[in-house]
Design a protein around this motif. Structure first.
Motif, PDB file in Angstrom:
ATOM      1  N   PHE A  93       3.020 -49.909  82.438  1.00  0.00           N
ATOM      2  CA  PHE A  93       1.931 -49.814  83.408  1.00  0.00           C
ATOM      3  C   PHE A  93       1.994 -50.970  84.399  1.00  0.00           C
ATOM      4  O   PHE A  93       1.901 -50.778  85.620  1.00  0.00           O
ATOM      5  CB  PHE A  93       0.597 -49.818  82.648  1.00  0.00           C
ATOM      6  CG  PHE A  93      -0.618 -49.871  83.520  1.00  0.00           C
ATOM      7  CD1 PHE A  93      -1.187 -48.705  84.015  1.00  0.00           C
ATOM      8  CD2 PHE A  93      -1.219 -51.087  83.831  1.00  0.00           C
ATOM      9  CE1 PHE A  93      -2.329 -48.756  84.819  1.00  0.00           C
ATOM     10  CE2 PHE A  93      -2.344 -51.146  84.627  1.00  0.00           C
ATOM     11  CZ  PHE A  93      -2.906 -49.976  85.122  1.00  0.00           C
ATOM     12  N   ASN A 126       5.045 -50.808  86.777  1.00  0.00           N
ATOM     13  CA  ASN A 126       4.866 -49.828  87.844  1.00  0.00           C
ATOM     14  C   ASN A 126       4.012 -50.400  88.972  1.00  0.00           C
ATOM     15  O   ASN A 126       4.256 -50.128  90.149  1.00  0.00           O
ATOM     16  CB  ASN A 126       4.216 -48.557  87.304  1.00  0.00           C
ATOM     17  CG  ASN A 126       5.181 -47.684  86.545  1.00  0.00           C
ATOM     18  OD1 ASN A 126       6.393 -47.796  86.700  1.00  0.00           O
ATOM     19  ND2 ASN A 126       4.661 -46.814  85.696  1.00  0.00           N
ATOM     20  N   THR A 157       1.843 -43.149  87.335  1.00  0.00           N
ATOM     21  CA  THR A 157       2.422 -43.722  86.127  1.00  0.00           C
ATOM     22  C   THR A 157       2.695 -42.647  85.076  1.00  0.00           C
ATOM     23  O   THR A 157       3.764 -42.610  84.459  1.00  0.00           O
ATOM     24  CB  THR A 157       1.486 -44.798  85.546  1.00  0.00           C
ATOM     25  OG1 THR A 157       1.380 -45.881  86.492  1.00  0.00           O
ATOM     26  CG2 THR A 157       2.016 -45.339  84.225  1.00  0.00           C
TER      27      THR A 157
END
Length: 282
Positions: free
Chosen positions: A195, A198, A230
């Motif tokens: 996460f 990204n 994501t």
């Protein structure tokens, strides 16, 4: 007492973080983490200029100069709060081992072998040690794999948080329950790392899709776009591969590695104060 019993029920001193972080060190870790959050999420609050939206390296390079300063401060503060030469030696050994492990996976299909040892070491030695180990492991492995680039400081701080979180997990959980907890944490940490990584490049993509970052857009609208981006691009692919690698590695070798690290810590007496007595008479 059998060896299995010793492994399932470690001594109370082994459940403590063997490298304890005092108040000043905790404050520095907090400041470093706050700066790290700003590194990742500042575009959501101060949108890049439209002309810079496609230059993925412009903003990160600013923080590349800042992060080494943060790491130096953290190391300095932790030194005054408990890290000594024995701990630095262990930090160097584990950083080298992690750097050597990383090329084994090379990120193929999300298979990354660098995180399971980071989780286990953070568990044994504590949050401050885990934070610094995350930074040094990713830096050393990047040098070995020619992975130095504008993404490196973001990888370092994200891995540092993985080690930090492992050191903050509840202490009085022995045996199989501890392995189950660490396995779950390793899986969740894999998705957390994906996460964050990204977020470091997503605001600078220019693909003209409904999942693009909107400079100056509402915070929740951009977060919604990012969440969908994501999930569709990495959660069920790379991140799941990383999660499976962490979970399987911790299940298979976690008990043995924890035992080795704790045995090494006992022999080095990390939690014993260093005292200098008077010189012996000649």
């Amino acid at each position: 007492m059998s060896g299995e019993g010793c492994l399932d029920d470690p001594a109370p001193t082994e459940r403590r973080a063997l490298v304890r972080v005092r108040t000043r060190g905790a404050l520095v870790l907090g400041l470093a983490s706050t700066a790290g959050l700003a590194m990742f999420f500042w575009p959501l609050f101060a949108a890049p200029a439209p002309s810079a939206a496609a230059h993925t390296a412009d903003a990160p390079l600013v923080f590349v100069l800042i992060l080494p300063v943060l790491i130096a401060i953290v190391l300095s503060e932790l030194t005054s709060g408990g890290i000594d030469t024995k701990t630095l030696a262990m930090l160097g050994v584990l950083s080298a081992v992690n750097a050597a492990l990383r090329p084994l996976g090379a990120g193929t299909a999300g298979i990354e072998t660098v995180f399971f040892l980071l989780v286990l070491a953070g568990r044994v030695f504590g949050p401050g040690f885990g934070f610094v180990l995350g930074c040094t492991s990713l830096f050393a492995s990047a040098l070995l794999t020619a992975g130095v680039g504008p993404w490196l400081p973001f990888q370092m701080i994200a891995a540092a948080w993985v080690g930090l979180g492992a050191g903050l997990l509840p202490r009085r959980i022995p045996g199989k329950a501890e392995i189950a907890m660490l396995t779950l944490y390793g899986i969740l940490a894999a998705y957390f790392y994906g996460f964050l990584m990204n977020m470091w490049f997503w605001p600078y993509l220019a693909q003209d899709t409904q999942l693009d970052f909107v400079p100056g857009g509402a915070l929740w609208d951009n977060l919604h776009r990012f969440a969908i981006f994501t999930v569709t691009t990495s959660t069920f692919g790379w991140d799941t591969g990383r999660a499976l690698t962490n979970g399987i590695a911790i299940l298979l070798v976690g008990p043995a590695v924890l035992a080795v690290l704790r045995r090494a810590a006992r022999r080095a007496a990390f939690d014993a104060p260093v005292e200098f007595g008077p010189a012996a008479a000649g």
